[in-house]
Design an enzyme around this catalytic site. Sequence first.
Site, PDB file in Angstrom:
ATOM      1  N   GLN A 178     -11.436  -3.469  -6.016  1.00 33.90           N
ATOM      2  CA  GLN A 178     -10.662  -2.327  -6.502  1.00 33.90           C
ATOM      3  C   GLN A 178     -11.370  -1.624  -7.654  1.00 33.90           C
ATOM      4  OE1 GLN A 178      -7.896  -0.717  -5.482  1.00 33.90           O
ATOM      5  NE2 GLN A 178      -8.228   0.680  -7.177  1.00 33.90           N
ATOM      6  N   GLU A 179     -12.018  -2.388  -8.515  1.00 32.87           N
ATOM      7  CA  GLU A 179     -12.682  -1.800  -9.676  1.00 32.87           C
ATOM      8  C   GLU A 179     -13.951  -1.043  -9.296  1.00 32.87           C
ATOM      9  OE1 GLU A 179     -11.986  -1.457 -12.774  1.00 32.87           O
ATOM     10  OE2 GLU A 179     -10.186  -2.679 -12.966  1.00 32.87           O
ATOM     11  N   SER A 180     -14.770  -1.590  -8.406  1.00 28.58           N
ATOM     12  CA  SER A 180     -16.103  -1.000  -8.208  1.00 28.58           C
ATOM     13  C   SER A 180     -16.586  -0.977  -6.768  1.00 28.58           C
ATOM     14  CB  SER A 180     -17.125  -1.800  -9.029  1.00 28.58           C
ATOM     15  OG  SER A 180     -17.297  -3.098  -8.473  1.00 28.58           O
TER      16      SER A 180
END
Length: 487
Positions: free
Chosen positions: A316-318
């Site tokens: 989700q972050e990267s």
Amino acid sequence: MTTLIYRHFSALSSFYYALIAVVLLVMVPTISLTPPGEHLNQIHDRDFMTVHTRTSPTTYYEGRRGPTGFEYELMRRFADYLGVSLNLDASHHVDSVLPAVRERGDLGAAGLPLAPDTPGIHFTRPIINMQPLLVYRRGIYGIDEPADLIGLEIGTLSASGTSANLRELQADYPALSWKESNELEVAELMAQIEDESLDAAVIYDHQFRLNRLFFPNVERGFFIGEPISMAWAVPSGRGLGFLQAANRFLEDLQGSGMLDRLKSRYFGHDDYLEYVGTRTFLSHLDSRLPRYEGLFKQAARKTGFDWKLLAALGYQESHWDPDAVSPTGVRGLMMLTRPTAKEVGIENRRDPAQSIDGGARYLRSIHDRLPESITGDDRLYMAMASYNVGLGHLYDARKIAEMRGDNPDSWADVREALPLLQQREWHSKTRHGYARGGEPVIYVRNIRRYYEMIEYIERSRRQFFQLEQTTVNDEGLLLFDPVPPLN
């Protein structure tokens, strides 16, 4: 003799210059004799610049990673350009910014439409173009052209510039009407469409793209009129030096390409929270996750989390990209800020091993700091939400949940309260103020989906491995060899 003539001429000149100055002041009172650098000198003398702004996702707000927003990035860079500190007054709606600039401010930066004839105000060169856009409630059909707007309840923000385009449209469609608010922000307008208090609204295209995921029942319509230039405002009558400095700064930013890069960072992508479809996710699962799976498992052993949950958070972050960089300079596979990296002892945020280890330990620290009354999955989901929006804003949402008579220890209730941090009615009652509260709700939902997919794939692999390790005995029965334990 020459000296006497010069003195006599100088005296006459001084007399006539003074007389001309008095006449000009009487005849043209708007002409300013203020030294051109007076305002700029005042700013340098006091060593700070006061900017009047507003809290909105396109302008300025406090995120988990510190102050952020497109115009905040410009303000900060301009203060550095001048060599002074930045003092923000973010208590405004868009229509109160210009009066504050006239009375006591140095700069107004709040998504202001360029309006050259505004009394007491000079505007800088244009910064970006803002395209007015009609948005409407999903389920209202046939909104294809301006004539379809007649009879609808339409809202817009006063002093934002959009009403000028509506007035031009009204010249061709006299029955067209709308309401203007000086108390709401864009997210609140879209919330009113979502809850059916309004049928439609006119906002700007980039504002819609940054807020659309939070309001799934708000539909994109069509453009209203021509784009409007956004600019900064400075007070007139205090010399032009500060205005000229602002224009030089913006011109240099444009010439270096940095302005376009900032526009791309903040407005070029509106899908950070978009749930990535199965096909794309499976592609990344196959091509990227194997490089980092061992690191996620190692971090899981240290922190006690399921490695698949950490992997889902990292995606989700990267999207499992160790070189990812956010508009605010957060970077790495787990997207750590500099202060967070320092807190968990990470030196190189782009190193996948350090990033995954640091992100897992940071999540654990948040999880452990939550009140003991929050337990089970509620505790885990609130920790993940805090990873996104910050612990302070989560506590504010818990306070709102309590004010609404809900359970502040229940993620289901806090999930309902978080989006209210986008509404002044609620965030004005909290300690940390405005936040893009809809973001952590989608963030947690996405991580849960990614986790479920990784769990499903992992379970399928286990079953496949079991079948691969089977033999048939003399009686025709399947015999399973022991399955290697997951690390």
